[in-house]
Scaffold this motif. Structure first.
Motif, short mmCIF file in Angstrom:
data_model
loop_
_atom_site.label_atom_id
_atom_site.label_comp_id
_atom_site.label_asym_id
_atom_site.label_seq_id
_atom_site.Cartn_x
_atom_site.Cartn_y
_atom_site.Cartn_z
N GLU A 199 0.84 -1.21 0.00
CA GLU A 199 0.00 0.00 0.00
C GLU A 199 0.87 1.25 0.00
O GLU A 199 0.59 2.22 -0.71
N TRP A 200 1.95 1.28 0.78
CA TRP A 200 2.84 2.43 0.85
C TRP A 200 3.51 2.65 -0.49
O TRP A 200 3.62 3.77 -0.97
N VAL A 201 4.00 1.57 -1.08
CA VAL A 201 4.70 1.67 -2.35
C VAL A 201 3.75 2.21 -3.43
O VAL A 201 4.11 3.12 -4.19
N GLU A 202 2.53 1.69 -3.47
CA GLU A 202 1.54 2.14 -4.46
C GLU A 202 1.22 3.63 -4.29
O GLU A 202 1.17 4.37 -5.26
N LEU A 203 1.01 4.07 -3.05
CA LEU A 203 0.71 5.48 -2.82
C LEU A 203 1.91 6.36 -3.15
O LEU A 203 1.75 7.43 -3.74
N ALA A 204 3.11 5.93 -2.82
CA ALA A 204 4.32 6.69 -3.15
C ALA A 204 4.47 6.82 -4.66
O ALA A 204 4.87 7.88 -5.18
N GLU A 205 4.13 5.76 -5.38
CA GLU A 205 4.20 5.82 -6.85
C GLU A 205 3.17 6.79 -7.40
O GLU A 205 3.45 7.52 -8.36
N LYS A 206 1.97 6.85 -6.80
CA LYS A 206 0.97 7.84 -7.22
C LYS A 206 1.47 9.26 -6.97
O LYS A 206 1.26 10.15 -7.78
N MET A 253 -10.31 9.61 8.67
CA MET A 253 -9.76 9.04 7.44
C MET A 253 -8.34 8.53 7.70
O MET A 253 -7.42 9.33 7.85
N PRO A 254 -8.15 7.21 7.73
CA PRO A 254 -6.78 6.71 7.86
C PRO A 254 -6.01 6.95 6.57
O PRO A 254 -6.57 6.86 5.48
N GLY A 255 -4.76 7.29 6.70
CA GLY A 255 -3.93 7.53 5.52
C GLY A 255 -2.50 7.78 5.91
O GLY A 255 -2.03 7.29 6.94
N HIS A 263 -0.71 14.36 1.20
CA HIS A 263 -1.59 13.76 2.19
C HIS A 263 -2.42 12.73 1.45
O HIS A 263 -2.91 13.00 0.36
N THR A 264 -2.59 11.55 2.05
CA THR A 264 -3.32 10.49 1.37
C THR A 264 -4.37 9.86 2.27
O THR A 264 -4.27 9.90 3.50
N SER A 265 -5.35 9.27 1.61
CA SER A 265 -6.20 8.29 2.27
C SER A 265 -5.52 6.96 1.93
O SER A 265 -4.35 6.95 1.56
N ARG A 266 -6.24 5.90 1.98
CA ARG A 266 -5.61 4.63 1.58
C ARG A 266 -5.62 4.44 0.06
O ARG A 266 -4.99 3.53 -0.45
N THR A 267 -6.32 5.34 -0.66
CA THR A 267 -6.40 5.21 -2.12
C THR A 267 -6.14 6.52 -2.87
O THR A 267 -5.82 6.49 -4.04
#
Length: 115
Positions: free
Chosen positions: A12-19, A64-66, A81-85
């Motif tokens: 999840e961290w890797v995917e969000l960092a890529e976004k 909101m967890p993120g 700042h992120t949520s989980r998606t």
């Protein structure tokens, strides 16, 4: 995006960092592969604005967890700042970062990746 040392991190961290890197590349012209993640910090945001309310907008009052993710390239730093998606650039010229109110984010557990 440089992922050196990121193998042990949750996908999840890797995917969000890529976004985040993809957004930074689109906004700055610096290729996504040049951005490296320096901080991934778990946060519980006090509402759906993810701590970045915009004037005139209404937000659901839900926890909101993120994460707060910091990326760097060529001496430039960008905070997201992120949520989980979802990822939002913490642009100080557009957003008022609001963390000192009821529902203040839990900023414990920051992970500095240091690469």
């Amino acid at each position: 995006m440089e992922q050196q040392g990121m193998g042990a991190l949750p996908p999840e961290w890797v995917e969000l960092a890529e976004k985040c890197a993809a957004d930074a590349a689109a906004q700055t012209g610096v290729p996504a592969a040049d951005w490296r993640t320096t901080i991934v910090e778990p946060v519980t945001w006090g509402d759906a604005s993810l701590g970045l309310p915009e004037k005139g907008m209404g937000y659901a009052a839900v926890m909101m967890p993120g994460y707060r993710i910091v990326i760097e390239a060529g001496g430039a730093t960008r905070t997201y700042h992120t949520s989980r998606t979802t990822v939002k650039f913490a642009d100080p010229s557009r957003n008022t970062i609001n963390i000192n109110r009821p529902g203040r984010p839990d900023t414990g557990g920051a992970t500095s990746l240091g690469f």
